[in-house]
Write a protein that holds these residues in place. Structure first.
Motif, PDB file in Angstrom:
ATOM      1  N   ALA A  28      25.815 -17.463  21.766  1.00 54.80           N
ATOM      2  CA  ALA A  28      26.303 -17.326  23.143  1.00 54.80           C
ATOM      3  C   ALA A  28      27.758 -16.848  23.161  1.00 54.80           C
ATOM      4  O   ALA A  28      28.528 -17.204  24.037  1.00 54.80           O
ATOM      5  N   MET A  29      28.150 -16.034  22.159  1.00 53.72           N
ATOM      6  CA  MET A  29      29.510 -15.501  22.064  1.00 53.72           C
ATOM      7  C   MET A  29      29.434 -14.010  21.708  1.00 53.72           C
ATOM      8  O   MET A  29      29.703 -13.607  20.578  1.00 53.72           O
ATOM      9  N   PRO A  30      29.042 -13.153  22.662  1.00 50.47           N
ATOM     10  CA  PRO A  30      28.879 -11.726  22.360  1.00 50.47           C
ATOM     11  C   PRO A  30      30.208 -11.059  22.003  1.00 50.47           C
ATOM     12  O   PRO A  30      31.266 -11.463  22.485  1.00 50.47           O
ATOM     13  N   THR A  31      30.135 -10.044  21.147  1.00 51.05           N
ATOM     14  CA  THR A  31      31.344  -9.312  20.740  1.00 51.05           C
ATOM     15  C   THR A  31      31.264  -7.852  21.140  1.00 51.05           C
ATOM     16  O   THR A  31      32.039  -7.033  20.661  1.00 51.05           O
ATOM     17  N   ILE A  32      30.321  -7.517  22.025  1.00 51.14           N
ATOM     18  CA  ILE A  32      30.141  -6.136  22.459  1.00 51.14           C
ATOM     19  C   ILE A  32      29.636  -6.147  23.899  1.00 51.14           C
ATOM     20  O   ILE A  32      28.899  -7.063  24.295  1.00 51.14           O
ATOM     21  N   ALA A  33      30.036  -5.158  24.687  1.00 45.88           N
ATOM     22  CA  ALA A  33      29.569  -5.070  26.073  1.00 45.88           C
ATOM     23  C   ALA A  33      28.096  -4.668  26.111  1.00 45.88           C
ATOM     24  O   ALA A  33      27.595  -4.000  25.208  1.00 45.88           O
ATOM     25  N   ASP A  34      27.399  -5.080  27.188  1.00 47.35           N
ATOM     26  CA  ASP A  34      25.977  -4.737  27.346  1.00 47.35           C
ATOM     27  C   ASP A  34      25.769  -3.224  27.271  1.00 47.35           C
ATOM     28  O   ASP A  34      24.802  -2.744  26.660  1.00 47.35           O
ATOM     29  N   TYR A  35      26.653  -2.480  27.919  1.00 43.53           N
ATOM     30  CA  TYR A  35      26.511  -1.027  27.968  1.00 43.53           C
ATOM     31  C   TYR A  35      26.552  -0.418  26.555  1.00 43.53           C
ATOM     32  O   TYR A  35      25.723   0.422  26.200  1.00 43.53           O
ATOM     33  N   GLU A  36      27.522  -0.882  25.737  1.00 47.40           N
ATOM     34  CA  GLU A  36      27.637  -0.384  24.370  1.00 47.40           C
ATOM     35  C   GLU A  36      26.400  -0.745  23.559  1.00 47.40           C
ATOM     36  O   GLU A  36      25.889   0.058  22.777  1.00 47.40           O
ATOM     37  N   PHE A  37      25.900  -1.983  23.746  1.00 51.18           N
ATOM     38  CA  PHE A  37      24.700  -2.426  23.035  1.00 51.18           C
ATOM     39  C   PHE A  37      23.513  -1.536  23.389  1.00 51.18           C
ATOM     40  O   PHE A  37      22.769  -1.080  22.523  1.00 51.18           O
ATOM     41  N   ASP A  38      23.326  -1.316  24.689  1.00 49.74           N
ATOM     42  CA  ASP A  38      22.190  -0.505  25.142  1.00 49.74           C
ATOM     43  C   ASP A  38      22.280   0.927  24.608  1.00 49.74           C
ATOM     44  O   ASP A  38      21.257   1.544  24.277  1.00 49.74           O
ATOM     45  N   LYS A  39      23.500   1.470  24.528  1.00 50.93           N
ATOM     46  CA  LYS A  39      23.662   2.830  24.010  1.00 50.93           C
ATOM     47  C   LYS A  39      23.290   2.902  22.531  1.00 50.93           C
ATOM     48  O   LYS A  39      22.660   3.863  22.068  1.00 50.93           O
ATOM     49  N   LYS A  40      23.687   1.892  21.762  1.00 53.11           N
ATOM     50  CA  LYS A  40      23.340   1.851  20.336  1.00 53.11           C
ATOM     51  C   LYS A  40      21.829   1.678  20.162  1.00 53.11           C
ATOM     52  O   LYS A  40      21.215   2.270  19.263  1.00 53.11           O
ATOM     53  N   LEU A  41      21.232   0.850  21.025  1.00 54.95           N
ATOM     54  CA  LEU A  41      19.788   0.636  20.982  1.00 54.95           C
ATOM     55  C   LEU A  41      19.048   1.939  21.305  1.00 54.95           C
ATOM     56  O   LEU A  41      18.041   2.290  20.679  1.00 54.95           O
ATOM     57  N   THR A  87      18.592   0.845  32.752  1.00 53.91           N
ATOM     58  CA  THR A  87      19.171   2.153  33.022  1.00 53.91           C
ATOM     59  C   THR A  87      20.507   1.966  33.726  1.00 53.91           C
ATOM     60  O   THR A  87      20.733   0.950  34.388  1.00 53.91           O
ATOM     61  N   TYR A  88      21.389   2.963  33.558  1.00 52.82           N
ATOM     62  CA  TYR A  88      22.699   2.927  34.203  1.00 52.82           C
ATOM     63  C   TYR A  88      22.883   4.091  35.179  1.00 52.82           C
ATOM     64  O   TYR A  88      23.967   4.281  35.707  1.00 52.82           O
TER      65      TYR A  88
END
Length: 672
Positions: A28-41, A87-88
């Motif tokens: 429960a301690m993320p080190t990356i924004a959701d947007y960055e994660f989704d882009k890498k995914l 989606t963004y």
């Protein structure tokens, strides 16, 4: 790229995304924004499509959530908890709409829901009683957190409505409201603990705590948005939401039924700004086809339903100027840097300041005064600087250097090994620390002194009326000076002095918490008061004796030893004793079920079949035994259940501490 490079890139992305998933779902301690994660995914998914020969069979693109924490019983979901495609941009939504139309025609509706930024949960009800609460986990199985979820006030344990199915599941999101998050995070910072980044992390961390009593102290809320039954119980998703609301579940009033994609986009545009007026965080909008029959016709991919999609808002970001950096000293002596910005509009508010967290963050950003900086306000309540626009840096700009001395009193700052914060150790001569300690002492959770507030304490300090906690109990001798203070009449003085006098009856654990020892919160203070009995035994306790007390670890014990090593603190305690404060635990007479375990010590670890850990603790103590928090050579028994931590097992075996099972304990109690 060569074949070898492509394979290496895909492996690196898999490893990185798995680590980020672990940080998010388990820690429960993320080190990356959701947007960055989704882009890498998305990047990994594209590579897997182009080069299926290199695809990992356990790829993050095929997973829903994270791994299962080892602290709870794992339960398989009756109906899988699938994730939604993200989606963004609006074009993806229009493409989604076209795919729906090609499959089922034009005659359908959408339901638009707020996408709550919390922890997904599934509740099972049988015969109108809450049977089980399970986290999303990996989508197939999750953690049984029933005891913790039952502490959430708006989740019903029993349903009174007669029209419910015999067995059903509802899905929803557990969250923490922004005001509660700010208050609780402030308490963590005052104790010298690392604050949570946002309410979502705090809610997730809370629901995975081992002690439901501690969970109950943190105000959580929950919204529910789907119903699952063996037989069709309603024709549409919208209808099922009305049923949930009727049965007493918390359903968002902001859900909307839409006839077409244009109405969906209107809803999205409306909430892009209005979301900042909510008392909780949302990070997007969920769109679902309304008809259950049409949902079935559309079906699923391996990971997500084809009849739903999630539109996620990008974190609000703006560019402004860093005018200066100031440093705040807290009551524990921690020095926190704050960025002072050229005022700018962000997420509906004027932002003048942003958190910089610590010296490491200043160094990471390579900040200079006058820099043009990007400020973000996403899930975080307080804006933060995420990046410097290096191209706009002016020649000769002065680099921001974290101070080596306290900005308030000039004392050399110290950073302890393993910690990120710098501290001023001059707690008896540093204004913010002195004022902060007195303000903490009078607070509701500590001594709860009526007639005094933070501003009054600050005023009294500047007038020379208060310099230490003990000075509160000499104010009655300075009544004439008090009368000369503007807007402080006789009635106010009388109420304040009465409140101070009444505080002398507060129990030892409250006094101990009020002293403001670093890491000693409410619960720890209570454990220490019970474990030592009085202040003199606590002051004389060794490291080994302190860590033998239930839930007192090495870090807390070292902080206590350091606190009582200072003569100024001992002098204050002696003055408080002289004023009549309580420094001894009032012993209550406990009637034991038996004395079969008298003189025996136990450590409980793992998960058990017949009893919860709390129930086993009560069982042992009610029969004369004592619970310890750590394993030592003096321990009599390690009560071991499933999923016990390997370090405890290894230490017990090394010290030849006997391991007993739940049944072994019951046999000990059943012997004549």
């Amino acid at each position: 790229m060569s074949q070898s490079t492509i394979k290496d890139t895909m492996e690196a992305l898999v490893n990185e995304l798995n680590q980020h998933s672990y940080n998010y779902y388990v820690l429960a301690m993320p080190t990356i924004a959701d947007y960055e994660f989704d882009k890498k995914l998305e990047e990994l998914g594209k590579l897997e499509k182009e080069h299926p020969e290199f695809a990992d069979p356990d790829s993050p693109t095929l997973k829903v959530g994270g791994d299962i924490t080892k602290n709870f019983v794992t339960v398989k979901h009756r109906w899988p908890m699938l994730s939604l495609g993200n989606t963004y941009n609006e074009q993806d939504l229009r493409d989604f709409d076209e795919r729906i139309k090609k499959s089922i025609g034009d005659n359908f509706e959408y339901v638009c829901e707020l996408k709550f930024d919390g922890l997904s949960i599934s509740l099972t009800y049988q015969d109108n009683k809450l049977l089980r609460a399970v986290t999303r986990g990996d989508g197939t199985k999750g953690d049984d957190v029933t005891a913790n979820v039952k502490t959430i006030s708006n989740i019903p344990h029993h349903l009174k409505k007669a029209d419910t199915p015999a067995l059903f599941e509802i899905r929803g999101e557990i969250l923490m409201h922004s005001a509660a998050f700010e208050r609780l995070n402030k308490e963590r910072e005052e104790l010298g603990e690392i604050p949570y980044a946002n309410p979502r992390n705090f809610a997730s961390g809370t629901i995975k705590m081992q002690d439901p009593k501690e969970v109950a102290k943190r105000p959580l809320d929950a919204f529910f948005y789907s119903l699952h039954t063996e037989k069709e119980y309603s024709k549409t998703h919208w209808e099922s939401l009305q049923k949930l609301n009727k049965w007493g579940f918390h359903v968002s009033e902001h859900t909307k039924l839409s006839s077409n994609i244009e109405e969906v986009l209107e809803f999205i545009h409306y909430w892009e700004n209005e979301r900042f007026k909510l008392s909780y965080d949302i990070d997007g909008i969920v769109i679902k086809v309304n008809s259950f029959t049409q949902q079935q016709e559309l079906g699923f991919t391996a990971k997500s339903p084809r009849w739903a999609i999630s539109y996620k808002y990008k974190a609000q970001e703006v560019e402004t100027i860093l005018e200066s950096v100031s440093y705040q000293v807290g009551r524990t002596g921690a020095v926190t840097p704050v960025a002072n910005l050229k005022p700018v509009q962000l997420a509906g508010t004027t932002v003048k300041r942003a958190t910089l967290h610590n010296a490491n963050e200043i160094e990471r950003l390579d900040l200079h005064v006058g820099d043009s900086v990007f400020v973000e306000k996403g899930g975080e309540i307080i804006p933060k600087i995420i990046e410097v626009n290096q191209e706009k840096r002016k020649d000769g700009a002065q680099r921001v250097i974290y101070p080596v001395i306290c900005p308030e009193c000039g004392t050399t700052l110290v950073r302890k090994e393993g910690e990120v914060a710098f501290y001023c150790l001059n707690d008896e001569g540093c204004r913010p620390q002195i004022v902060g300690k007195i303000q903490h002492f009078i607070s509701r959770k500590a001594m709860n002194i009526d007639g005094l507030g933070d501003e009054t304490i600050e005023s009294f300090y500047h007038r020379g009326l208060l310099g230490h906690i003990s000075d509160l109990y000499t104010l009655k001798d300075r009544a004439e000076e008090l009368k000369n203070i503007e807007r402080f009449g006789e009635r106010s003085i009388e109420n304040m002095l009465k409140g101070i006098e009444s505080s002398k009856q507060m129990p030892f654990e409250k006094v101990l918490f009020g002293l403001g020892i670093r890491y000693v919160g409410e619960t720890v203070a209570k454990k220490l008061a019970i474990g030592t009995g009085n202040i003199d035994r606590l002051i004389a306790a060794t490291l080994e004796e302190l860590t033998a007390i239930d839930e007192i670890g090495g870090r807390i014990a070292e902080s206590i030893l350091e606190y009582f090593s200072k003569q100024a603190h001992i002098d204050q305690i002696n003055l408080l004793k002289a004023h009549g404060l309580q420094f001894e635990t009032v012993q209550t007479i406990i009637t034991l079920d038996s004395d079969k375990l008298t003189g025996k010590t136990f450590v409980i670890s793992g998960v058990f079949e017949q009893y919860s850990r709390e129930e086993l603790k009560d069982l042992i103590e009610n029969n004369g035994g004592k619970i310890l928090s750590s394993i030592s050579a003096k321990l009599n028994y390690l009560l071991a259940g499933d999923n016990m931590g390997p370090s405890k097992l290894e230490k017990a075996q090394k010290l030849n501490v006997p391991l007993i099972s739940e049944n072994d304990l019951l046999e000990m109690l059943n012997k004549d």
